[in-house]
Every structure is written in C-alpha cells, then in structure tokens.
Design a protein around this motif. Structure first.
Motif, PDB file in Angstrom:
ATOM      1  N   PRO A   1       0.763  -1.051   0.041  1.00 39.77           N
ATOM      2  CA  PRO A   1       0.048   0.013   0.167  1.00 39.77           C
ATOM      3  C   PRO A   1       0.705   1.417   0.061  1.00 39.77           C
ATOM      4  O   PRO A   1       0.263   2.308  -0.306  1.00 39.77           O
ATOM      5  CB  PRO A   1      -0.851  -0.077   1.205  1.00 39.77           C
ATOM      6  CG  PRO A   1      -0.908  -1.683   1.623  1.00 39.77           C
ATOM      7  CD  PRO A   1       0.453  -2.056   1.060  1.00 39.77           C
ATOM      8  N   ILE A   2       2.291   1.240   0.182  1.00 41.21           N
ATOM      9  CA  ILE A   2       3.041   2.331   0.246  1.00 41.21           C
ATOM     10  C   ILE A   2       3.596   2.533  -1.084  1.00 41.21           C
ATOM     11  O   ILE A   2       4.040   3.339  -1.787  1.00 41.21           O
ATOM     12  CB  ILE A   2       3.938   2.444   1.529  1.00 41.21           C
ATOM     13  CG1 ILE A   2       3.290   2.279   2.788  1.00 41.21           C
ATOM     14  CG2 ILE A   2       4.886   3.441   1.346  1.00 41.21           C
ATOM     15  CD1 ILE A   2       4.122   2.113   3.825  1.00 41.21           C
ATOM     16  N   LEU A   3       4.169   1.304  -1.635  1.00 41.62           N
ATOM     17  CA  LEU A   3       4.861   1.183  -2.772  1.00 41.62           C
ATOM     18  C   LEU A   3       3.929   1.492  -4.045  1.00 41.62           C
ATOM     19  O   LEU A   3       4.401   2.026  -5.028  1.00 41.62           O
ATOM     20  CB  LEU A   3       5.563  -0.231  -2.955  1.00 41.62           C
ATOM     21  CG  LEU A   3       6.778  -0.419  -2.369  1.00 41.62           C
ATOM     22  CD1 LEU A   3       7.677  -1.792  -3.000  1.00 41.62           C
ATOM     23  CD2 LEU A   3       7.670   0.756  -2.384  1.00 41.62           C
ATOM     24  N   ILE A   4       2.863   1.049  -3.897  1.00 44.01           N
ATOM     25  CA  ILE A   4       1.909   1.186  -5.274  1.00 44.01           C
ATOM     26  C   ILE A   4       1.856   2.648  -5.647  1.00 44.01           C
ATOM     27  O   ILE A   4       1.865   3.012  -6.693  1.00 44.01           O
ATOM     28  CB  ILE A   4       0.718   0.199  -5.120  1.00 44.01           C
ATOM     29  CG1 ILE A   4       0.912  -1.187  -5.239  1.00 44.01           C
ATOM     30  CG2 ILE A   4      -0.217   0.793  -6.348  1.00 44.01           C
ATOM     31  CD1 ILE A   4      -0.013  -1.882  -5.011  1.00 44.01           C
ATOM     32  N   PRO A   5       1.296   3.113  -4.551  1.00 44.71           N
ATOM     33  CA  PRO A   5       1.222   4.750  -4.988  1.00 44.71           C
ATOM     34  C   PRO A   5       2.504   5.680  -5.341  1.00 44.71           C
ATOM     35  O   PRO A   5       2.432   6.413  -6.166  1.00 44.71           O
ATOM     36  CB  PRO A   5       0.712   5.434  -3.373  1.00 44.71           C
ATOM     37  CG  PRO A   5      -0.027   4.166  -2.851  1.00 44.71           C
ATOM     38  CD  PRO A   5       0.848   3.267  -3.118  1.00 44.71           C
ATOM     39  N   LEU A   6       3.614   5.264  -4.563  1.00 43.39           N
ATOM     40  CA  LEU A   6       4.744   5.727  -4.854  1.00 43.39           C
ATOM     41  C   LEU A   6       5.271   5.429  -6.536  1.00 43.39           C
ATOM     42  O   LEU A   6       5.706   6.476  -7.253  1.00 43.39           O
ATOM     43  CB  LEU A   6       5.697   5.146  -3.888  1.00 43.39           C
ATOM     44  CG  LEU A   6       7.469   5.742  -4.121  1.00 43.39           C
ATOM     45  CD1 LEU A   6       7.394   7.082  -4.049  1.00 43.39           C
ATOM     46  CD2 LEU A   6       8.301   5.209  -3.212  1.00 43.39           C
ATOM     47  N   ALA A   7       5.211   4.335  -6.683  1.00 47.95           N
ATOM     48  CA  ALA A   7       5.412   3.941  -8.159  1.00 47.95           C
ATOM     49  C   ALA A   7       4.686   4.554  -9.243  1.00 47.95           C
ATOM     50  O   ALA A   7       5.110   4.971 -10.194  1.00 47.95           O
ATOM     51  CB  ALA A   7       5.488   2.331  -8.222  1.00 47.95           C
TER      52      ALA A   7
ATOM     53  N   ILE B   1      -2.576   5.058 -15.394  1.00 47.09           N
ATOM     54  CA  ILE B   1      -1.793   4.874 -14.356  1.00 47.09           C
ATOM     55  C   ILE B   1      -2.530   4.798 -13.133  1.00 47.09           C
ATOM     56  O   ILE B   1      -2.547   4.047 -12.209  1.00 47.09           O
ATOM     57  CB  ILE B   1      -0.550   5.250 -14.400  1.00 47.09           C
ATOM     58  CG1 ILE B   1       0.372   4.833 -15.807  1.00 47.09           C
ATOM     59  CG2 ILE B   1       0.325   5.007 -13.254  1.00 47.09           C
ATOM     60  CD1 ILE B   1       1.664   5.746 -15.680  1.00 47.09           C
ATOM     61  N   ALA B   2      -3.300   6.136 -13.011  1.00 47.96           N
ATOM     62  CA  ALA B   2      -3.914   6.154 -11.656  1.00 47.96           C
ATOM     63  C   ALA B   2      -5.142   5.034 -11.489  1.00 47.96           C
ATOM     64  O   ALA B   2      -5.188   4.786 -10.346  1.00 47.96           O
ATOM     65  CB  ALA B   2      -4.611   7.519 -11.841  1.00 47.96           C
ATOM     66  N   ILE B   3      -5.635   4.616 -12.622  1.00 43.63           N
ATOM     67  CA  ILE B   3      -6.636   3.596 -12.239  1.00 43.63           C
ATOM     68  C   ILE B   3      -6.275   2.471 -11.914  1.00 43.63           C
ATOM     69  O   ILE B   3      -6.514   1.668 -10.995  1.00 43.63           O
ATOM     70  CB  ILE B   3      -7.749   3.547 -13.366  1.00 43.63           C
ATOM     71  CG1 ILE B   3      -8.541   4.827 -13.536  1.00 43.63           C
ATOM     72  CG2 ILE B   3      -8.572   2.370 -13.367  1.00 43.63           C
ATOM     73  CD1 ILE B   3      -9.037   4.925 -14.916  1.00 43.63           C
ATOM     74  N   LEU B   4      -5.086   2.181 -12.628  1.00 38.00           N
ATOM     75  CA  LEU B   4      -4.274   0.887 -12.446  1.00 38.00           C
ATOM     76  C   LEU B   4      -3.824   0.757 -10.750  1.00 38.00           C
ATOM     77  O   LEU B   4      -4.121   0.008 -10.003  1.00 38.00           O
ATOM     78  CB  LEU B   4      -2.997   0.581 -13.157  1.00 38.00           C
ATOM     79  CG  LEU B   4      -3.338   0.052 -14.557  1.00 38.00           C
ATOM     80  CD1 LEU B   4      -1.960  -0.060 -15.065  1.00 38.00           C
ATOM     81  CD2 LEU B   4      -3.726  -1.655 -14.229  1.00 38.00           C
ATOM     82  N   GLY B   5      -3.283   1.954 -10.567  1.00 36.13           N
ATOM     83  CA  GLY B   5      -2.726   2.164  -9.114  1.00 36.13           C
ATOM     84  C   GLY B   5      -3.991   1.870  -8.054  1.00 36.13           C
ATOM     85  O   GLY B   5      -3.884   1.236  -7.003  1.00 36.13           O
ATOM     86  N   GLY B   6      -5.032   2.648  -8.452  1.00 36.59           N
ATOM     87  CA  GLY B   6      -6.258   2.488  -7.541  1.00 36.59           C
ATOM     88  C   GLY B   6      -6.715   1.075  -7.276  1.00 36.59           C
ATOM     89  O   GLY B   6      -6.934   0.609  -6.457  1.00 36.59           O
ATOM     90  N   GLY B   7      -6.794   0.632  -8.758  1.00 41.28           N
ATOM     91  CA  GLY B   7      -7.123  -1.088  -8.650  1.00 41.28           C
ATOM     92  C   GLY B   7      -6.063  -1.788  -7.838  1.00 41.28           C
ATOM     93  O   GLY B   7      -6.281  -2.818  -7.054  1.00 41.28           O
ATOM     94  N   GLY B   8      -4.853  -1.598  -7.935  1.00 36.56           N
ATOM     95  CA  GLY B   8      -3.880  -2.493  -7.355  1.00 36.56           C
ATOM     96  C   GLY B   8      -3.895  -2.146  -5.899  1.00 36.56           C
ATOM     97  O   GLY B   8      -3.949  -3.123  -5.001  1.00 36.56           O
TER      98      GLY B   8
END
Lengths: 141, 115, 507
Positions: free
Chosen positions: C9-15, C33-40
């Motif tokens: 949960p920290i790495l995904i938003p950072l990436a 990317i934002a949606i992918l990140g949210g889904g991730g």
C-alpha cells in the motif's frame, strides 16, 4: 543584478560544488555526509548559478527539470528496496557487494544503502531547486 | 543546563505563537520558523543535555549514558529539521503566491471563505 | 515472506506517482496509471485483509531491523479495515477525476500528488512507530497542501493559507508530544512505549503527552474547539479532491486517536475519556447546527464531516469493547458515504455551475438517476433504515446506553434528526424545488459517464454494508477485541525481534 566577480567565481565554484556533493554523498554511509547534505550542496551549486547568471541559464545547465530529478530520485530509492525481496527478506534490508579496491579511490564498498542515498540526493536536490527556481521566477516577473 | 534550554524552548515557542497570530504574512512565516526551531530543540533535548559526549561507541566499553549521548534524538532532530525545511520552503512559496494573487499580506482580509 | 505484503500500500502509490511525473504531458496515460494504481491498492488491501483474518496480526520489520530499534509496519484488524476502505475511496476519486480535472492541472502533477497523498494515508495506517507516524502525516499534509491550491483560484489560495498554517501548527504540537514521550520512555516503537508506560511507577507523567496528542490529533480530525479550519477550506476544493479529503484526512486523525489511546493509555485515562466524550458531543452538535445554517451544498457537507466525527469520537470515548467496534463500523460507513456525497454534490454543482442551493432546482425531472445516486448516501448519512448509517448510529447509541451515558445517546439521536433535516434540505432544493429562472449567466457542464461510475462504486459499497452489516460488524468486533487487549499486539510486534537475531549487519 550582474556582478562580474560573482559570475567569474561561479564558473569555478559550480563544478567544484557538484563534485564535492557527489563525494559527500558517497562517504555518507559511515561518516558525516550523506544524500541529504549532498543534495543540498548540489542545489547550492545551481542556486549560485541562478543568482549570478539568471534562472534560465541555471535551468539550462541542469539539463533535466527539477521535477525529473525528484521523480528519478524517488524511483532509485524505491528500487534500492527491491533486491531484498528477491532473497525473500524484509523490504529494504541492506545488501552489500564484497569489498574491493581501486587504484585512486581506495577501498570501495557498494550496496543498496548507497543506491538509496543516491535517490535521496537527487530528490533533495530536485525539491530544493524546484522551490528556488519558482521563487526566482516570481521575482523576475 | 536543562533548565536554561527549557526556558529557551519556551521563549522560542511563545515567539512563534506571537508571530503566527500577527496580521502580516511575513510575520506568520517567521512565527512558523521559530515554532519549528523550538520543537526541534525540544526533540533534541528529549534525550537529555549531554555536553561533550559523542553519540558514538568505540565497541569495547559497554554503552552507557554516562559516557555517550543518546543517538536517537539526534537522528530524530535531523529528520525533523529536514521535514521542517521542506515545509517552510513550501510555505514561503505558497504565501508568496497568495500575496501576488490577492495583492495583500494582511491576514485580516482573508476571511471570504470563512462563512 | 508474506509480511512484505504490507509494503504494497505504500509502494504502489509511490510507483504510480513516479511514473506519472515522468509522463507529465500525457494525461491519458496518467489516467490509466492512476486507475491501475487504485485497482492495485484495492487488491493489496484485499490481500492484507485476508492475511489478517488468517493470522490476526502481521508485522514487517522494514530493512530487517528488529522491532524496538527499527521501524515496523503492523497490520491488525483496524489497519486492514482502514486500508480497504481508503483504497476503495481512492479508486473512486481517480475514476471521477478522469474528466473533471483538466489537462492543465494534470500537467501540474495532479495524479502524482493524489498518489503521494494515498502513500501518506496508507503509511499512517500501517506504521507501528510513533515518529514514523509523524513522517507519514507530513507526507500526507504536503501533498494535500499542494492539491488544495493546485487550481490557483482566489478562494483556494485563501483557504490554503489557513489550512496550511493550522496544520503545520498541529504537526509541531504532535512532534512536541513525541519528543516528550521519548524523553520519558526512551523508545518510539508504539508497542514498546506501551510496555514502558505499563511498567512505569508514576503514571501521571504521560498526562502532558496525552494533552499534546489530544490537541494535535484533535486539529487533524476536526473535533470541537479545533475544527474551524475545515469548513473554511474544504468547500473550495475541486470535487474528487474534496471527496478524498473529506473521506480520509480527518479519519487519519481519528485512526491515530484510536491507535494511540487504546495502546498507550488504556484504562489510565478516565479523565481524558470523559473529556473526549464531552468534546465528541459538542462536536456533533456544533457540526450539525453549522450545517443547518448553511445554504451551500459543499458547506453543508463540510459541516457534516464535523458532526459525524463527533459520533466516532463519542463511541471511542466510551472505551468499551462494543463501543470501539461501533466506532470502527461508523468510520468505515462514514468514509464511503461522505466521499460519495461530495462526488454527487460535485456532479450537480457542475450542472448548475454553482454550489448555492438557492440557484438550483427541479433536477429530478431531468436527472432522476442522479437523484437516486444522491438519495443512497444522503439517507444513509441521515440514518434511515436499512441503510448503513442506521446500523452505524444504532450501534453507537446502543453502546452509549450500555455504558450508561444516556445524555450522549439522546444527543446522538437528536443530531441524527438534524442531519436528516440537512439532507432533506439539499434534496428538496436541488431536486424538487421549481427552478427560478436566473438567466443564462450560469454555465453548466456536461456530466461524463466516469463521474457516475465513481459514484456508483461507492454507492454499491454502501448498499453492501447496508444489507450485509454482519460481516463488517464481526470484523469491527475483532478489531475492537484487539484494541481493548493490546497485549497481543505488543507481544507480536516485540516478538519479531527476539525470534531470530536479524540484526547482523554486513560486517
């Protein structure tokens, strides 16, 4: 405001600061120094250039945008934590290569904390320069 | 020694609060800087005031607070200084924008979003 | 090492943030990317919830430095619930932002900033170290500062000034609290601090820290005398940002209250518990009166954040196991509902080109589906059965009655009625009232499908809680059990370090 003394000394000081900042970053793992201080020194170099020759010149000399530096730095810092995952270890566990010697530089000891420090170095330099440049631009307008 | 620093921290803190409550934005910034310094000092002295004792062990004698300083507050205060540096840099840019947009540095005129 | 899950949960938003800074000019790619990140994030949160159900408490020693010395990330039931609900809200917010945030703002790093904000929020939920909590607060705050002034409107800069000043002040107070606590206990690991307080002979020494933490978290979570920054700033924000702030930022303060007060101070704080109860009641009442006096959709909703925080604080202050479960249940319900309300309000504000209720009207004729979307969170917030708000309020009131705090229970009921009044006011003004002809000066904006999708995601989550409250309530119960018996938490966190000596450095 142009000053010939400042412009001339900056020519020598800027490269000196850049090299010094790299050195400070490298020695920072066990001795005073490190990524944060190094980053600040690097930004001092370009801030000096911005004061003496104008912001555009400094931006040009930096080649990449400060934002790019921030992003690249964060990216490198992130990557430095990943090798530990391969060895099924806790994230960010420090891993080191065996020590070796180089002629001029002496003992070299490389590992993930140095990679992390480089990330910090770039991020700090990028952030400081971003703030500095945007304040300078306001001033010029 | 501790008493002196406690009083110093108190004075800095009071000065910071006074600055934040002033009408001029520049004084607000000065207030924030003073506050930040007073809290940094507070964190730094949370490990006790040790004069002339480095936070480094030689690896032979057993670590004790009579021969060395507590290293953690030093690490903490470094982090706090770094964060404070970032915050203050940002605050200066923000207040500069506010000033150039609103053409005033009087905080009393910033009440339009309140009600 | 399944514990490495906790870093996600920290790495995904950072990436995501890093990629989006590199791809500054390509707003389409950034959206992706934002949606992918949210889904991730949602996926990672789901995995953590599952792992927590299996193993109760997960501890990751970051960098393999053992517990009292290094920084630990800890996930228990409370953390898992907060992570899950915040990732859902983040996903909805980024979907909503696709068409509502212009390309100019995306060039000014809107998407990276949202991701940094999420990184800070998730980090604050996960960390098991008090100083680290402060650091995550700062990450979150700096991102929120920039997001607040990103559009550069006059009102936003003005609001940003107040928001920044008061929040920096609260950070300093928090740091002072940490410093003093460190001076007294000699440690920063939360579990270790709890042990140190437990073993200390004079328990009074923590009182100064409690007061400092109370003020610091009180400003962050906007409780009674410290909430004035919130209604002065939140109504100036663009829709998706407002939804994210309203849902998450104050709740991080509430989470910190729950975590530190249960862990450190436990039953030693009767005085502070009763103080918190009074503050909670006052927060509820002032918030709801503030909302009743406003005639602007965003301002009404901002004030309702405060009144709802009051419910959570009241439940927390009762300090029984059932009340803590009620507090967590209420928090989860509230995050979903409040974010959704801000999104729907933004949809109709855009249609009318204003947030002034007097200039709106008769939207029901043209957009009945929007009316339905508004009705679900609005009725839920008002506490109408069978919506999630009803169960949440019921548990809080029940807990108050059980703890023999009848006054709090009565206040909660009355505030619930006034909340309903505000929601009915918005409903009547926006959807039912005949619209006065105010001329063509107001510019309306088209609504995009993505805006509906974002709102529907949150509405479905609310409906799921509404008709299936039992799983969430069981989960909250487990969380409350862990919170009221912190010995398990302490044991698990500190055990990691002794289990095997992972302290060996390279040489």
């Amino acid at each position: 405001m142009k000053s010939i003394i400042l412009t001339q000394t900056t020519k020598f000081l800027t490269p000196a600061f850049v090299i010094l900042s790299l050195f400070i970053t490298y020695r920072g793992h066990n001795l005073p120094g490190g990524g944060f201080i190094g980053g600040l020194m690097l930004s001092t170099a370009f801030a000096l250039l911005a004061v003496s020759d104008g912001v555009e010149k400094a931006r040009h000399a930096l080649r990449v945008s400060p934002e790019f530096l921030i992003a690249a730095g964060l990216c490198i810092a992130l990557i430095s934590g990943l090798p530990a995952l391969l060895g099924d270890d806790a994230f960010m566990k420090s891993l080191w290569l065996p020590e070796f010697s180089l002629p001029l530089l002496g003992k070299i000891h490389l590992g993930t904390p140095i990679v992390f420090d480089i990330g910090v170095f770039m991020t700090v330099a990028g952030f400081t320069l971003k703030v500095f440049f945007s304040l300078c631009r306001e001033e010029e307008n | 020694m501790e008493a002196f620093y406690a009083i110093l921290i108190g004075i800095l803190f009071a000065g910071g609060i006074y600055g934040i409550l002033r009408r001029s934005m520049v004084r607000v910034i000065v207030g924030i800087i003073l506050l930040s310094q007073s809290i940094n000092l507070l964190v730094f002295f949370s490990g006790g005031a040790n004069r002339g004792k480095p936070a480094i062990m030689d690896g032979e004698t057993a670590p004790s607070f009579s021969t060395m300083a507590d290293p953690l507050p030093q690490a903490l205060v470094l982090t706090a200084i770094v964060i404070g540096f970032g915050l203050i840099a940002f605050v200066i840019v923000l207040f500069q924008r506010v000033f150039s947009r609103l053409q005033t540095d009087d905080t009393q005129e910033l009440f339009k979003t309140d009600s | 090492m399944t514990e490495n899950l906790l870093i996600l949960p920290i790495l995904i938003p950072l990436a995501c943030a890093v990629f989006c800074i590199f791809l500054r000019n390509q707003s389409r790619v950034q959206n992706g990317i934002a949606i992918l990140g949210g889904g991730g994030l949602c996926l990672a949160a789901a995995l953590i919830v599952k792992a927590v159900i299996d193993r109760q408490i997960l501890v990751l020693d970051v960098g393999a430095w053992g517990a009292p010395w290094g920084i630990v990330l800890v996930a228990d039931y409370l953390t898992a619930a907060m992570l899950a609900v915040s990732s859902v809200v983040a996903l909805a917010s980024v979907i909503y932002a696709i068409h509502t945030i212009s390309d100019t703002e995306k060039k000014l790093y809107y998407v990276p900033l949202i991701n940094f904000l999420m990184m800070g929020v998730n980090g604050a939920f996960l960390t098991g170290d008090l100083f680290n909590l402060y650091v995550w607060f700062e990450v979150m705050l700096i991102a929120s500062f920039v997001l607040m002034i990103l559009q550069g409107k006059r009102s936003q800069l003005e609001a940003g000034f107040k928001y920044v000043t008061i929040n920096i002040f609260s950070s300093f107070i928090f740091l002072a609290g940490i410093g003093i606590l460190y001076g007294k206990t000699g440690t920063l690991n939360m579990a270790h601090i709890a042990v140190a307080i437990e073993q200390s002979e004079n328990a009074e020494f923590i009182n100064s820290t409690i007061v400092l933490l109370l003020v610091a978290f009180g400003i962050k979570s906007a409780i009674f005398p410290l909430f004035f920054w919130l209604p002065a700033s939140y109504h100036t924000l663009p829709g998706p940002v407002a939804a994210l702030f309203a849902g998450l930022l104050t709740k991080v303060g509430v989470y910190s209250f729950m975590r530190t007060f249960t862990l450190f101070f436990g039953d030693k704080v009767e005085f502070f518990a009763s103080l918190l109860l009074i503050l909670g009641i006052l927060t509820m009442v002032t918030g709801v009166f503030g909302a009743a006096s406003k005639y602007d959709s965003n301002k009404i909703l901002s004030f309702h954040i405060i009144s709802q925080i009051g419910y959570i604080v009241v439940a927390m202050a009762l300090f029984t196991e059932f009340a803590l479960a009620a507090a967590l249940f209420y928090t989860v319900h509230h995050i979903l509902v409040k974010s959704n309300l801000f999104l729907v309000a933004d949809i109709f504000n855009r249609r009318f080109g204003t947030s002034d209720l007097k200039k709106m009207g008769s939207l029901y004729k043209t957009a009945p589906f929007l009316a339905l979307l508004f009705a679900i969170p609005a009725m839920s917030l008002g506490g109408i059965p069978p919506f999630s708000g009803f169960w949440a309020k019921l548990t809080v009131i029940w807990a108050a009655v059980e703890a023999e705090q009848l006054f709090a229970a009565v206040c909660a009921v009355l505030v619930g009625i006034l909340t309903l009044y505000s929601m009915v006011k918005i409903w009547a003004e926006v959807f039912w009232k005949a619209k006065e002809d105010s001329g063509p000066s107001i510019q309306s904006q088209k609504t995009h499908l993505t805006q509906y999708v974002a709102s529907i995601i949150l509405a479905l989550s609310t409906l799921w809680i509404s008709f299936h409250p039992q799983p969430l309530f069981d989960f909250s119960n487990q969380a409350a059990k862990q919170l009221s018996e912190p010995s398990k938490y302490i044991e698990t966190v500190l055990d990691q370090s002794t289990k095997e000596d992972r302290h060996e450095t390279h040489d």
